[in-house]
Design a protein around this motif. Structure first.
Motif, PDB file in Angstrom:
ATOM      1  N   PHE A  26      44.831  35.671 -16.539  1.00  0.00           N
ATOM      2  CA  PHE A  26      46.266  35.738 -16.841  1.00  0.00           C
ATOM      3  C   PHE A  26      46.682  34.553 -17.713  1.00  0.00           C
ATOM      4  CE2 PHE A  26      45.922  38.351 -13.017  1.00  0.00           C
ATOM      5  CZ  PHE A  26      46.586  39.489 -13.451  1.00  0.00           C
TER       6      PHE A  26
ATOM      7  N   ASN B 178      53.701  33.402 -17.040  1.00  0.00           N
ATOM      8  CA  ASN B 178      54.046  34.420 -16.052  1.00  0.00           C
ATOM      9  C   ASN B 178      54.926  33.812 -14.961  1.00  0.00           C
ATOM     10  OD1 ASN B 178      52.603  36.900 -16.845  1.00  0.00           O
ATOM     11  ND2 ASN B 178      50.766  35.649 -16.603  1.00  0.00           N
TER      12      ASN B 178
ATOM     13  N   HIS C 246      63.424  39.235 -11.868  1.00  0.00           N
ATOM     14  CA  HIS C 246      62.147  39.614 -12.468  1.00  0.00           C
ATOM     15  C   HIS C 246      61.033  38.616 -12.133  1.00  0.00           C
ATOM     16  CE1 HIS C 246      59.293  41.167 -15.415  1.00  0.00           C
ATOM     17  NE2 HIS C 246      59.056  39.892 -15.705  1.00  0.00           N
TER      18      HIS C 246
ATOM     19  N   ASP D  34      56.465  38.410 -12.726  1.00  0.00           N
ATOM     20  CA  ASP D  34      55.350  39.054 -13.431  1.00  0.00           C
ATOM     21  C   ASP D  34      54.121  39.231 -12.542  1.00  0.00           C
ATOM     22  OD1 ASP D  34      56.590  39.006 -16.142  1.00  0.00           O
ATOM     23  OD2 ASP D  34      56.541  36.845 -15.760  1.00  0.00           O
ATOM     24  N   LEU D  35      53.914  38.297 -11.649  1.00  0.00           N
ATOM     25  CA  LEU D  35      52.772  38.352 -10.728  1.00  0.00           C
ATOM     26  C   LEU D  35      53.299  38.108  -9.337  1.00  0.00           C
ATOM     27  CD1 LEU D  35      49.989  36.053 -12.319  1.00  0.00           C
ATOM     28  CD2 LEU D  35      50.094  38.548 -12.342  1.00  0.00           C
TER      29      LEU D  35
ATOM     30  N   LYS E  71      56.612  45.972 -15.010  1.00  0.00           N
ATOM     31  CA  LYS E  71      55.280  45.750 -15.607  1.00  0.00           C
ATOM     32  C   LYS E  71      54.654  44.491 -14.999  1.00  0.00           C
ATOM     33  CE  LYS E  71      56.025  48.999 -18.839  1.00  0.00           C
ATOM     34  NZ  LYS E  71      55.809  50.320 -18.242  1.00  0.00           N
ATOM     35  N   ALA E  72      54.843  44.352 -13.721  1.00  0.00           N
ATOM     36  CA  ALA E  72      54.281  43.212 -12.999  1.00  0.00           C
ATOM     37  C   ALA E  72      52.926  43.608 -12.401  1.00  0.00           C
ATOM     38  CB  ALA E  72      55.235  42.783 -11.889  1.00  0.00           C
ATOM     39  N   VAL E  73      52.134  42.617 -12.022  1.00  0.00           N
ATOM     40  CA  VAL E  73      50.853  42.869 -11.359  1.00  0.00           C
ATOM     41  C   VAL E  73      50.923  42.331  -9.932  1.00  0.00           C
ATOM     42  CG1 VAL E  73      48.375  42.342 -11.329  1.00  0.00           C
ATOM     43  CG2 VAL E  73      49.508  42.872 -13.500  1.00  0.00           C
TER      44      VAL E  73
ATOM     45  N   MET F 244      56.826  41.548 -17.349  1.00  0.00           N
ATOM     46  CA  MET F 244      55.591  41.966 -17.991  1.00  0.00           C
ATOM     47  C   MET F 244      54.517  40.924 -17.812  1.00  0.00           C
ATOM     48  SD  MET F 244      57.534  43.519 -21.166  1.00  0.00           S
ATOM     49  CE  MET F 244      58.776  42.302 -20.762  1.00  0.00           C
ATOM     50  N   ALA F 245      53.521  41.244 -17.006  1.00  0.00           N
ATOM     51  CA  ALA F 245      52.442  40.280 -16.773  1.00  0.00           C
ATOM     52  C   ALA F 245      51.710  40.037 -18.087  1.00  0.00           C
ATOM     53  CB  ALA F 245      51.492  40.822 -15.715  1.00  0.00           C
ATOM     54  N   ARG F 246      51.434  38.780 -18.350  1.00  0.00           N
ATOM     55  CA  ARG F 246      50.751  38.403 -19.582  1.00  0.00           C
ATOM     56  C   ARG F 246      49.315  38.039 -19.281  1.00  0.00           C
ATOM     57  NH1 ARG F 246      54.247  36.025 -23.543  1.00  0.00           N
ATOM     58  NH2 ARG F 246      52.444  34.882 -24.269  1.00  0.00           N
ATOM     59  N   LEU F 247      48.411  38.565 -20.124  1.00  0.00           N
ATOM     60  CA  LEU F 247      46.994  38.235 -19.928  1.00  0.00           C
ATOM     61  C   LEU F 247      46.642  36.979 -20.721  1.00  0.00           C
ATOM     62  CD1 LEU F 247      45.566  39.155 -22.778  1.00  0.00           C
ATOM     63  CD2 LEU F 247      45.618  41.406 -21.742  1.00  0.00           C
ATOM     64  N   ASN F 248      45.439  36.482 -20.485  1.00  0.00           N
ATOM     65  CA  ASN F 248      44.943  35.292 -21.174  1.00  0.00           C
ATOM     66  C   ASN F 248      44.377  35.716 -22.526  1.00  0.00           C
ATOM     67  OD1 ASN F 248      43.504  33.129 -22.128  1.00  0.00           O
ATOM     68  ND2 ASN F 248      42.421  32.713 -20.209  1.00  0.00           N
ATOM     69  N   ASP F 249      45.176  35.504 -23.558  1.00  0.00           N
ATOM     70  CA  ASP F 249      44.793  35.955 -24.902  1.00  0.00           C
ATOM     71  C   ASP F 249      43.483  35.350 -25.404  1.00  0.00           C
ATOM     72  OD1 ASP F 249      47.929  36.354 -24.925  1.00  0.00           O
ATOM     73  OD2 ASP F 249      47.118  37.519 -26.598  1.00  0.00           O
TER      74      ASP F 249
END
Lengths: 412, 412
Positions: free
Chosen positions: A121, A125, A178, A180-181, A211-213, B1-6
């Motif tokens: 991640f 977040n 809101h 995210d995780l 759109k959370a995990v 919106m969960a963000r991933l590790n780009d």
């Protein structure tokens, strides 16, 4: 000049268990005789030996390692196919959850996985945790730089704390804001609460909307006794698009010293890149696993596999039933002592309210000094744990009975 | 919106071993008969069974897990005191290195440790790696966001690549510029080169001058045959102030499927905080270990412990001697075939120069198709590996002899 990770310096000292150990040591030195009758109901570690089927399977695996033709070197980092298949079939597809074998990642522990999962991640977040909470969720986010500093009560800036109270049955509802995780642990350590299908459905609905995990820690799943309760978050429709589930053989199979667990990352689960595209998380976790992990001991994996055989299941269930009888004995004892008690029905932990005005550490000291029993102060799990203490059912029957007797006799 | 590790999206596909597997599969399908005589000299995994003393120790440990009185649940995350004491005494103090028991952290693998160690370092460090190199060092830095994107040759921006060539014996000298972290692997995977005391002393001197930290991977230490070579970087005075050492039982004890390794973090080793103060790294690694790891299987640790007994040492050394005899046979075969060969004397790997004008994958294909032997293309380890291939001595004697014979007969 090599630079260290400054975020580590924000961590509070690992205070809880060292402080418990210190107070117990002081007590034992001052009271040699009561020390002999000390009963430890603090630490959440199993006490019963491994099931005979596991012992036999591990002996066979050791013997295989002695012969060139059956020797096993490196296994697949994600776990052997036979174990992944047994897991996905028995723990998921048999319960109607559409989990594929290659969505299972065998690992050496849920503690490791819930920490390591943060690798995939990004920063930025918004992260929600329960209060009280298993401290690893918090500390790993501090280390990763996802929080600000802690305030005097030990709460870190930028984390969203979800209060767990008797009013919500210690299972928080999704917040009005809101995130995210979100970490959910059910059956819960430390409160012993287990989420209902409706409670999980509310979280899945929230996660899909935002759109959370959801990071769903089900390490104590094997202790659920109520047939109406879900064992996996994937029993809730839609969860395969928004949840990662963590499971362990530690508590269900007695594997705390053997080390085997697993994480489920569905291929349908996505998160967003910096540029706003959605991207599946499964390839990231696969890459993380193959790059930073070398698989679980072959012997441990063979031990875990046999837990899915009829023999292994029966033996493991018998051990769990023994612990849950302890939980019942403790519940009755504490309730007779006039203390309000939660948990202990679908989890091996009891979450006990100390009498009004008595703090967690005060309760700890009184129970140690007068009943010669070690408990875990609830405040060690977060600010909302203040006024509670945790009792563990991981013990011998004799110790559970004696603890119940002593707590009944305690005068507050 | 969960963000991933780009940063994960910058990683090149884990190309090397999947591509080898693909080409081998194509070959086997097209040539069923030669496929039967295929010999795999590619992957760096042990092939001999575990020493009998280890087997016996692990059976005893399994039996202990079957009885309540001797059952072991959670152990210390850093490893059992008896194993840490055996390691520090035998691997370090017996060689004059002043390493304390509590500077040893038992883990489940050097791959894991060399990746996880980055948790305790901050962003902004200038990082140096050898070329060719064990790909894990590179990929874990990419994941952690310590690099820019890769260029066409696969080199990542912001990493400092140290060329390894015949001229420097494949052991790079310290660079003429400043770096903060440097990975050194000796004996080396893939080149088989082992650093001399003088070469390590130059690095220690550089690191002390630049306040840099050396990440010293000595996973193949047990394969050193030259008595003049150091086994630990701590044999060099001053290294306790500038180096972390990684060791493993995988190759020395045949533990690739058992999982046990360790990392040494001296208490005298410091790095800088953002505000410019020096702070020891030991408490950070201790905190990381206790928070994100749950210890190594008790059974694996008992297996590792016995490798320090006279019986265990003799048995492990006999296995290593067998592999090193393979290395000698392969060296002679490849040399007679007219190919320039490095390594294979203090390491189980040979680093072979293909004839002039022949690329790594060309050599791979020719050896596969004509000699029916699988090697590892050097270019898979970095741009400077182009034109080389790696031969592994981890094999049976018969396979080593047959490989040597076939390579002698190969006409380029």
């Amino acid at each position: 000049m090599a630079r260290l990770n400054d975020h580590f310096l924000k961590l509070k000292a690992g205070y809880l268990f060292p402080e418990i150990a210190r107070r117990v040591r002081v007590f034992c030195e001052a009271h040699p005789e009561p020390a002999q009758r000390l009963i430890r109901c603090g630490i959440g570690d199993v006490t019963e030996p491994l099931p005979p089927a596991v012992i036999a399977a591990m002996h066979r695996a050791v013997d295989e390692m002695a012969v060139r033709e059956t020797f096993h070197g490196y296994g697949p980092e994600q776990g052997y196919a036979w174990l992944r298949a047994a897991i996905s079939q028995n723990d998921f597809r048999a319960r109607g959850c559409d989990v594929a074998d290659d969505e299972i990642f065998v690992s050496d522990g849920t503690k490791c996985d819930t920490g390591n999962i943060l690798d995939i991640f990004g920063p930025g977040n918004k992260i929600a945790i329960s209060d009280p909470v298993y401290p690893v969720y918090v500390d790993t986010n501090v280390m990763a730089g996802h929080t600000g500093a802690a305030n005097e009560a030990g709460a870190y800036a930028r984390l969203v704390y979800l209060p767990c109270r008797p009013a919500n049955g210690f299972v928080p509802a999704p917040p009005g804001r809101h995130v995210d995780l979100v970490y959910l642990c059910s059956p819960n350590n430390p409160t012993g609460a287990a989420a209902t299908r409706e409670q999980l459905a509310a979280w899945v609905s929230y996660a899909r909307e935002h759109k959370a995990v959801i990071l769903f820690d089900a390490a104590y799943e094997a202790y659920i006794t109520d047939p109406a309760l879900p064992h996996s978050i994937y029993e809730v429709p839609g969860a395969l698009e928004c949840a990662i589930e963590f499971r362990s053989f530690s508590k269900g199979g007695g594997f705390t010293g053997v080390r085997c667990a697993f994480t489920v990352v569905p291929k349908t689960l996505q998160a967003q890149t910096r540029s706003g595209e959605f991207h599946p998380l499964h390839p990231l976790w696969l890459r993380r696993t193959t790059t930073k992990f070398n698989g679980v001991s072959y012997i441990s994996q063979r031990g875990a596999e046999v837990l899915y055989s009829p023999e292994g299941q029966a033996q493991a269930r018998a051990v769990i039933a023994r612990y849950m009888s302890n939980a019942k004995i403790l519940r009755e004892g504490v309730t007779k002592a006039g203390l309000k008690t939660f948990g202990g029905v679908n989890a091996p932990y009891l979450w006990v309210r100390a009498p009004k005005g008595v703090g967690s550490w005060q309760a700890f000291d009184k129970i140690l000094n007068e009943a010669n029993v070690v408990v875990t102060p609830g405040s060690g799990f977060g600010a909302r744990g203040e006024g509670y203490f945790r009792l563990s059912a991981f013990n011998t029957r004799a110790n559970a009975e004696e603890t119940a007797r002593r707590l009944r006799e305690l005068r507050w």
